[in-house]
Design a protein around this motif. Structure first.
Motif, PDB file in Angstrom:
ATOM      1  N   TYR A  57       0.806  -1.225   0.000  1.00 13.75           N
ATOM      2  CA  TYR A  57       0.000   0.000   0.000  1.00 13.75           C
ATOM      3  C   TYR A  57       0.836   1.270   0.000  1.00 13.75           C
ATOM      4  O   TYR A  57       0.337   2.351  -0.296  1.00 13.75           O
ATOM      5  CB  TYR A  57      -0.918   0.021   1.232  1.00 13.75           C
ATOM      6  N   CYS A  58       2.107   1.166   0.363  1.00 13.26           N
ATOM      7  CA  CYS A  58       2.860   2.367   0.736  1.00 13.26           C
ATOM      8  C   CYS A  58       3.808   2.833  -0.357  1.00 13.26           C
ATOM      9  O   CYS A  58       4.599   2.055  -0.897  1.00 13.26           O
ATOM     10  CB  CYS A  58       3.641   2.100   2.014  1.00 13.26           C
ATOM     11  N   GLN A  95       9.059  10.570  12.438  1.00 15.37           N
ATOM     12  CA  GLN A  95       8.545   9.437  11.662  1.00 15.37           C
ATOM     13  C   GLN A  95       9.470   9.149  10.484  1.00 15.37           C
ATOM     14  O   GLN A  95      10.088  10.058   9.934  1.00 15.37           O
ATOM     15  CB  GLN A  95       7.134   9.754  11.160  1.00 15.37           C
ATOM     16  N   ARG A 148       1.266   1.173  13.945  1.00 20.62           N
ATOM     17  CA  ARG A 148      -0.081   0.691  13.604  1.00 20.62           C
ATOM     18  C   ARG A 148      -0.032  -0.793  13.266  1.00 20.62           C
ATOM     19  O   ARG A 148       0.910  -1.224  12.599  1.00 20.62           O
ATOM     20  CB  ARG A 148      -0.627   1.450  12.393  1.00 20.62           C
ATOM     21  N   GLU A 150      -2.379  -1.957  11.434  1.00 18.78           N
ATOM     22  CA  GLU A 150      -2.976  -1.802  10.083  1.00 18.78           C
ATOM     23  C   GLU A 150      -4.264  -2.605   9.870  1.00 18.78           C
ATOM     24  O   GLU A 150      -5.244  -2.081   9.367  1.00 18.78           O
ATOM     25  CB  GLU A 150      -1.985  -2.133   8.951  1.00 18.78           C
ATOM     26  N   MET A 190      -5.646   1.264   8.850  1.00 27.47           N
ATOM     27  CA  MET A 190      -6.200   1.939   7.675  1.00 27.47           C
ATOM     28  C   MET A 190      -7.596   1.386   7.444  1.00 27.47           C
ATOM     29  O   MET A 190      -7.849   0.194   7.664  1.00 27.47           O
ATOM     30  CB  MET A 190      -5.337   1.667   6.444  1.00 27.47           C
ATOM     31  N   PRO A 220      -8.173   6.712   6.269  1.00 27.53           N
ATOM     32  CA  PRO A 220      -8.649   5.938   5.122  1.00 27.53           C
ATOM     33  C   PRO A 220      -7.454   5.399   4.336  1.00 27.53           C
ATOM     34  O   PRO A 220      -6.412   6.061   4.265  1.00 27.53           O
ATOM     35  CB  PRO A 220      -9.411   6.979   4.289  1.00 27.53           C
ATOM     36  N   PHE A 221      -7.595   4.217   3.753  1.00 27.22           N
ATOM     37  CA  PHE A 221      -6.598   3.725   2.801  1.00 27.22           C
ATOM     38  C   PHE A 221      -6.683   4.598   1.555  1.00 27.22           C
ATOM     39  O   PHE A 221      -7.768   4.818   1.006  1.00 27.22           O
ATOM     40  CB  PHE A 221      -6.882   2.262   2.450  1.00 27.22           C
ATOM     41  N   LEU A 222      -5.546   5.129   1.108  1.00 26.13           N
ATOM     42  CA  LEU A 222      -5.517   5.983  -0.091  1.00 26.13           C
ATOM     43  C   LEU A 222      -4.652   5.289  -1.146  1.00 26.13           C
ATOM     44  O   LEU A 222      -3.447   5.116  -0.941  1.00 26.13           O
ATOM     45  CB  LEU A 222      -4.932   7.359   0.257  1.00 26.13           C
ATOM     46  N   ILE A 304       4.038   8.735   1.025  1.00 25.25           N
ATOM     47  CA  ILE A 304       3.337   7.518   1.478  1.00 25.25           C
ATOM     48  C   ILE A 304       2.107   7.272   0.623  1.00 25.25           C
ATOM     49  O   ILE A 304       1.843   6.181   0.158  1.00 25.25           O
ATOM     50  CB  ILE A 304       2.851   7.658   2.939  1.00 25.25           C
ATOM     51  N   TYR A 305       1.318   8.336   0.459  1.00 25.47           N
ATOM     52  CA  TYR A 305       0.095   8.258  -0.354  1.00 25.47           C
ATOM     53  C   TYR A 305      -0.075   9.591  -1.073  1.00 25.47           C
ATOM     54  O   TYR A 305       0.493  10.600  -0.652  1.00 25.47           O
ATOM     55  CB  TYR A 305      -1.134   7.952   0.516  1.00 25.47           C
TER      56      TYR A 305
END
Ligand code: 5AD
Length: 345
Positions: A57-58, A95, A148, A150, A190, A220-222, A304-305
């Motif tokens: 996802y990342c 981070q 997280r 996740e 997410m 939210p997952f983006l 990241i997104y």
């Protein structure tokens, strides 16, 4: 109050606007009852976009040859820390991707310098690190750690978050270590990961309480086009959780109902959905905002997104803008480090 899984599930699939309004109000009033009106500000510094992992996802995943990589220097990080302190924030969040070039000794030095020069509370969010690294950073003065999980669906997690070759990863074990070391512990998920079901989402919300964590981040997952999960079209059945604002707010509000005293940010990922999403989060149980203090030249590289609406986030005046927005909502700016209150619900 502990919500039963069936109760959580029923509210996750709720569509009636009046019932949803009741949910936001219930979460908001519980937040006020336990934490008051203060919104705590944490200054986020994205210290490195180097990552050894290949999460589906990342956008920081290893092997993305089109992304220029960076690691901030000690003077750059200290400069950002001073800016955060000058805005009277109580906490800095460091981070990064999972960057093995961030060694125990180097980061211990960074932590010690930030502490002596600014007195800020220090939160780390650096991925899955060894027991000895985490212990060393705690001893050096780090206060909190965010990791997280996740999704609690182990099969889905394995698909989207492959372990490093020859290694296993157990985020729940790491969360347990962090608590034992005396960190304040944050986790999160997410919402709307392809393959995520309502049942697993209800389990996630139950777990936040069972793990007794101090902070939960929900976004939210983006989809990111440079990742395997980036294509807009995924097979979606009736049990697929959408990555919408409303679904994210439902999870946030239910988390507040289940865990009245924890810190819950209205996340940057949520704020990318629309101009008012961050405020909606703050009215549905959230009590924390994490404005970005990453130096301008690195911002876009911390990819990241894809983010659309972070235009005002990138403005130097954003910390002041956010304070004005907090006041216009009838809320106050939190003072001090903003720890989770000690009394348990
Ligand atoms: N969409 C939304 N959130 C993401 N994160 C990483 N990639 C994405 C994405 N594509 C979140 C993960 C991670 C946190 C730092 O950012 O939840 O834990």
């Amino acid at each position: 109050m502990q919500l039963a899984k069936n109760d959580i599930l029923a509210r996750l699939v709720e569509t009636d606007p009046a019932r949803l309004e009741e949910l936001w109000l219930a979460a908001d009033s519980l937040r006020r009852q336990y934490l008051g009106d203060a919104i705590h500000l944490r200054g986020l510094v994205e210290i490195s976009n180097i990552c050894v992992r290949s999460c589906a996802y990342c956008g920081l995943r290893t092997g993305r040859s089109d992304l220029k990589r960076y690691r901030m220097t000690l003077p750059e990080i200290l400069e950002a820390a001073r800016r955060i302190a000058s805005h009277s924030f109580g906490t800095i969040v460091l981070q990064s991707g999972e960057d093995q070039g961030i060694t125990q000794s180097w980061l211990a030095q960074v932590i010690a310098r930030i502490k002596t020069e600014t007195g800020l509370a220090i939160t780390l969010s650096l991925g899955e690190r060894s027991h000895s690294d985490l212990e060393g950073w705690r001893i050096a003065g780090a206060d909190r750690y965010l990791l997280r999980f996740e999704t609690s669906d182990r099969t889905l997690f394995g698909c989207i978050h492959p372990p490093r070759p020859g290694q296993t990863s157990d985020r729940f074990k790491t969360l347990e270590w962090l608590g034992q070391m005396g960190y304040e512990v944050g986790t999160g998920i997410m919402v709307g990961i392809p393959g995520q079901t309502y049942t697993s989402l209800a389990d996630d919300i139950g777990l936040f309480r069972d793990l007794d964590v101090d902070m939960v981040g929900i976004g939210p997952f983006l989809p990111h086009p440079a990742t395997p999960l980036g294509s807009a079209h995924h097979p979606s059945g009736p049990d697929q959780v959408p990555n919408s604002e409303t679904m994210t707010l439902k999870v946030l509000a239910l988390t507040r109902l289940n865990c009245p005293t924890i810190n819950i940010p209205s996340t940057t990922a949520l704020a990318t959905i629309s101009d008012v999403s961050r405020e909606h989060g703050l009215k549905a149980g959230a009590n924390v905002i994490m404005p970005n203090f990453t130096p301008r030249q690195y911002r876009l590289l911390y990819d990241i997104y894809p983010s659309k609406t972070d235009v005002d986030e990138n403005d130097e005046l954003f910390p002041d803008v956010i304070k004005a927005r907090i006041h216009s909502m009838g809320r106050t700016v939190g003072q001090g480090p903003g720890r989770r209150p000690r009394h348990r619900s």
